[in-house]
Design a protein around this motif. Sequence first.
Motif, PDB file in Angstrom:
ATOM      1  N   LYS A 163       0.824  -1.090  -0.065  1.00  0.00           N
ATOM      2  CA  LYS A 163       0.067  -0.051  -0.061  1.00  0.00           C
ATOM      3  C   LYS A 163       0.822   1.337   0.096  1.00  0.00           C
ATOM      4  O   LYS A 163       1.705   1.383   0.831  1.00  0.00           O
ATOM      5  N   PRO A 164       0.753   2.086  -0.962  1.00  0.00           N
ATOM      6  CA  PRO A 164       1.597   3.422  -0.875  1.00  0.00           C
ATOM      7  C   PRO A 164       1.308   4.518   0.435  1.00  0.00           C
ATOM      8  O   PRO A 164      -0.059   4.481   0.723  1.00  0.00           O
ATOM      9  N   PHE A 165       2.164   4.694   1.092  1.00  0.00           N
ATOM     10  CA  PHE A 165       2.307   5.535   2.009  1.00  0.00           C
ATOM     11  C   PHE A 165       2.540   6.914   1.746  1.00  0.00           C
ATOM     12  O   PHE A 165       3.642   7.221   1.488  1.00  0.00           O
ATOM     13  N   PRO A 175       8.169  -2.685 -20.603  1.00  0.00           N
ATOM     14  CA  PRO A 175       8.318  -3.181 -19.349  1.00  0.00           C
ATOM     15  C   PRO A 175       6.667  -3.685 -18.674  1.00  0.00           C
ATOM     16  O   PRO A 175       5.750  -3.002 -19.232  1.00  0.00           O
ATOM     17  N   ALA A 176       6.555  -4.781 -18.035  1.00  0.00           N
ATOM     18  CA  ALA A 176       5.162  -4.970 -17.662  1.00  0.00           C
ATOM     19  C   ALA A 176       4.363  -4.136 -16.964  1.00  0.00           C
ATOM     20  O   ALA A 176       5.166  -3.394 -15.996  1.00  0.00           O
ATOM     21  N   THR A 177       3.017  -3.866 -16.977  1.00  0.00           N
ATOM     22  CA  THR A 177       2.656  -2.877 -16.398  1.00  0.00           C
ATOM     23  C   THR A 177       2.050  -3.369 -14.975  1.00  0.00           C
ATOM     24  O   THR A 177       2.067  -4.708 -14.783  1.00  0.00           O
ATOM     25  N   GLU A 178       1.457  -2.589 -14.213  1.00  0.00           N
ATOM     26  CA  GLU A 178       1.225  -3.006 -12.796  1.00  0.00           C
ATOM     27  C   GLU A 178      -0.205  -3.401 -12.688  1.00  0.00           C
ATOM     28  O   GLU A 178      -1.102  -2.569 -12.150  1.00  0.00           O
ATOM     29  N   ILE A 179      -0.429  -4.303 -13.478  1.00  0.00           N
ATOM     30  CA  ILE A 179      -1.834  -5.178 -13.437  1.00  0.00           C
ATOM     31  C   ILE A 179      -2.269  -5.650 -12.168  1.00  0.00           C
ATOM     32  O   ILE A 179      -1.630  -6.858 -11.760  1.00  0.00           O
ATOM     33  N   PHE A 217       1.094  12.267 -14.796  1.00  0.00           N
ATOM     34  CA  PHE A 217       1.912  10.984 -14.873  1.00  0.00           C
ATOM     35  C   PHE A 217       2.623  10.614 -15.992  1.00  0.00           C
ATOM     36  O   PHE A 217       3.669  10.051 -16.200  1.00  0.00           O
ATOM     37  N   GLU A 218       1.947  11.015 -17.332  1.00  0.00           N
ATOM     38  CA  GLU A 218       2.572  10.734 -18.391  1.00  0.00           C
ATOM     39  C   GLU A 218       3.811  11.700 -18.778  1.00  0.00           C
ATOM     40  O   GLU A 218       4.760  11.277 -19.369  1.00  0.00           O
ATOM     41  N   MET A 219       3.627  12.789 -18.121  1.00  0.00           N
ATOM     42  CA  MET A 219       4.676  13.914 -18.381  1.00  0.00           C
ATOM     43  C   MET A 219       5.953  13.324 -17.712  1.00  0.00           C
ATOM     44  O   MET A 219       7.246  13.525 -18.129  1.00  0.00           O
ATOM     45  N   GLU A 220       5.737  12.766 -16.441  1.00  0.00           N
ATOM     46  CA  GLU A 220       6.746  12.294 -15.689  1.00  0.00           C
ATOM     47  C   GLU A 220       7.568  11.286 -16.485  1.00  0.00           C
ATOM     48  O   GLU A 220       8.604  10.879 -16.347  1.00  0.00           O
ATOM     49  N   ARG A 221       6.684  10.312 -17.127  1.00  0.00           N
ATOM     50  CA  ARG A 221       7.407   8.989 -18.099  1.00  0.00           C
ATOM     51  C   ARG A 221       8.322   9.889 -19.151  1.00  0.00           C
ATOM     52  O   ARG A 221       9.355   9.244 -19.306  1.00  0.00           O
ATOM     53  N   LYS A 238       8.136   9.474  -7.836  1.00  0.00           N
ATOM     54  CA  LYS A 238       6.777   9.107  -8.716  1.00  0.00           C
ATOM     55  C   LYS A 238       6.056   8.621  -7.363  1.00  0.00           C
ATOM     56  O   LYS A 238       6.512   7.719  -6.479  1.00  0.00           O
ATOM     57  N   PHE A 239       4.757   8.620  -7.784  1.00  0.00           N
ATOM     58  CA  PHE A 239       3.688   8.029  -6.946  1.00  0.00           C
ATOM     59  C   PHE A 239       3.989   6.539  -7.082  1.00  0.00           C
ATOM     60  O   PHE A 239       3.683   5.980  -8.078  1.00  0.00           O
ATOM     61  N   PRO A 240       4.145   5.896  -5.813  1.00  0.00           N
ATOM     62  CA  PRO A 240       4.188   4.410  -5.684  1.00  0.00           C
ATOM     63  C   PRO A 240       2.931   3.701  -6.300  1.00  0.00           C
ATOM     64  O   PRO A 240       1.980   3.836  -5.997  1.00  0.00           O
ATOM     65  N   TYR A 241       3.172   2.723  -7.294  1.00  0.00           N
ATOM     66  CA  TYR A 241       1.999   1.949  -7.885  1.00  0.00           C
ATOM     67  C   TYR A 241       1.080   2.757  -8.441  1.00  0.00           C
ATOM     68  O   TYR A 241       0.014   2.475  -8.176  1.00  0.00           O
ATOM     69  N   PHE A 242       1.405   3.575  -9.273  1.00  0.00           N
ATOM     70  CA  PHE A 242       0.475   4.537  -9.778  1.00  0.00           C
ATOM     71  C   PHE A 242      -0.718   3.966 -10.864  1.00  0.00           C
ATOM     72  O   PHE A 242      -1.860   4.063 -10.722  1.00  0.00           O
ATOM     73  N   GLU A 243       0.024   3.158 -11.447  1.00  0.00           N
ATOM     74  CA  GLU A 243      -0.981   2.420 -12.672  1.00  0.00           C
ATOM     75  C   GLU A 243      -1.736   1.239 -11.813  1.00  0.00           C
ATOM     76  O   GLU A 243      -2.826   1.076 -12.363  1.00  0.00           O
TER      77      GLU A 243
END
Length: 706
Positions: free
Chosen positions: A231-233, A418-422, A350-354, A363-368
């Motif tokens: 869980k993101p803190f 790379p694999a997305t965070e599904i 988020f796309e701008m960060e990429r 970056k925000f942890p586990y944003f996807e």
Amino acid sequence: MAETPLYCVCRQPYDASQFMIECDICKDWFHGSCVQVEEHHALDIDVYHCPDCADHHGSSLMKKRTNWHRHDYTEPDDASRPVQAGTSAFVHQLQARSFPRAEEVVVQMQGSQVTLSYLEKQGFQLPIMVPQPAGLGLRVPPPSFSVRDVEQYVGSDKVIDVIDVARQADSKMKLGGFVKYFYEPQRPKVLNVISLEFSDTSMSELVEVPDVAQKMSWVENYWPDDSHFPKPFVQKYCLMGVKGSYTDFHIDFGGTSVWYHVLWGEKIFYLIRPTPANLALYEAWSSSPNQSEVFFGEKVDKCYKFVVPQGATFLLPTGWIHAVLTSQDSMAFGGNFLHNLNIGMQLKCFEMERRLKTPDLFKFPYFEAICWYVAKNLLKTLKESREDKCQPPEYLLEGAKTLIIALKSWLKREVTGPATEIPERIRPYRLLKELTKALRYQEEAGRNKPIRAQGGGAWPVLVQGSRVRRMAKRVARHLHEKQTPRNPSNLDILELHTREVLRMLESEPLQQELISSRKFNKVSTASAAALQRSLDYLRLVLSNGRILREEKWQVMEESVQAKDGERTAWQQEGMVKIKIESGFLGSVKSELRNRGSSGQSEASDSESEDGCESQGEVRTQKHPGGLDCQMNCQTEWGVELCQRGYPNPMTPKSPLLLHPSKRPAANLLPITNQATKGKRPRKGMATARQRLSKILKLREHSQLFV
């Protein structure tokens, strides 16, 4: 197998997570914590001597500072180079600049006014300033809470990220070392702590997030407890900065919104609107090699200056570009949260960060992953709105559209990148298909007719332009059809007949006497009396599954005479029959009267005792006049009419009944149920066809006829 090399005075293997420094004499490596060298000091060391070498070669040699406006203190040609952000010269220039008044963009509100319903109605596009925390649901320690108290709750060995402001460089040090630095009378450097997240420490119990941020947060509302991702803190941060600390222009990770509460001290914000033009300029500025030499506030049309004093709370919306200056020693609490009000802007950031290749640390942890959880919950919300016939808020529909596009692009990137965070238990393609379908339904419903808004109709759906003309045409057509009489259809006749029979059933329970299986005798006295009190009834004349004629009769009782000590239900002498209306009807499919059981078909082929051939509930008898007639042989009145030779009022005027061998085959195609438009009726709502089928099964009631 080669042995693992050991380093430092502690003789431990190399650890990439710990800061290490090389001795310029022995070329050995040492942990900074073992030799009392902080990471932010390493850049100032010109020649390093480890403890053993220092005994023979003397102490380490430090770099000689030659400037105060560049990140590198010893940079050559520094006099001809511009001032860089964060240096002491830059801070002096910044404080001397003039900026537009922030009252143009900052909304002043009381804590009790900042609610979720207010933000849903008004939107969360402008910063909000709350002078006092009362009513926000915010809980923080008292202003006497110090940096040493933070050390006591979090622990002195806690490794934290520290920013060297003059270099705008990140480094790590223990919290105990920062507390020691904070209380030094002469600070050699300006250090700033802005990323101490303490949700997993005992200090978390001292701070409660504002209610509005907690109710809106994706992490708090959508992150499942059984997720295989941690869980993101990001909800609780402690910010400790000394005077002169500066953070250059940035957008918080993932486009998150932020809440700040200044416990003591003062913070100065430099705010820039997240317009498309400003965002494009920001991306170009962030990727430029001379970013630190250009003050971004001068590249945009307006940069606002806003001071947040002690005890005030500041809410910053998604995507706002901002820089922060600590004008005096300060401690503040804050937190970041994603929400539904600005989904499109969050995804854009988020796309701008990429594209800028921002390190994962910032970056925000586990944003996807959380976006997939949000998509699942949005689908549930849209389905509930459809069932309740509510129109979801426009911001939710627009956010769902943007989210679908982003999720699809991430799935395509998974093939080559790379694999997305599904997350587990989520079928991405099926989820996107159902979400697209639910979104399309809500959009079509919103265009075709005004649906009450979700939340009790607070936001009515406005009808404009061509929709007004279409609605006016429908109203005019409805009034015209209402004023113009129309011929009843077969379905209308069946519905009317069903209602008449049900009304008769509800008036008084019917009683009867059966003499044999599926054969009827006289009607009992009680049932006859019930039928006599029924003044209006409807007759349907059927032949071979076709409705030949519908006749509405009114029966008025004149006298009922006894015969052989018993009352007969229907005597021709005792009744006056007044024909109200009749009309020829089109064909109705024969399955309306089919029983659907073999026992009923056998009963239809048997002959009754009085010589009539049974056809379901309708029987055919040779009329004395020589014409085939159809009458209801369930009542004695019908039998007596036939025996006395009176013409049957239900007999068709033309000989439509042909020999069975010459009759056309019945059309067995099912009838379209226009009442439900082909859809399955809701539970508890029977169609006319279903109710009529139930009536046909009540064949033991001699008073019922079709």
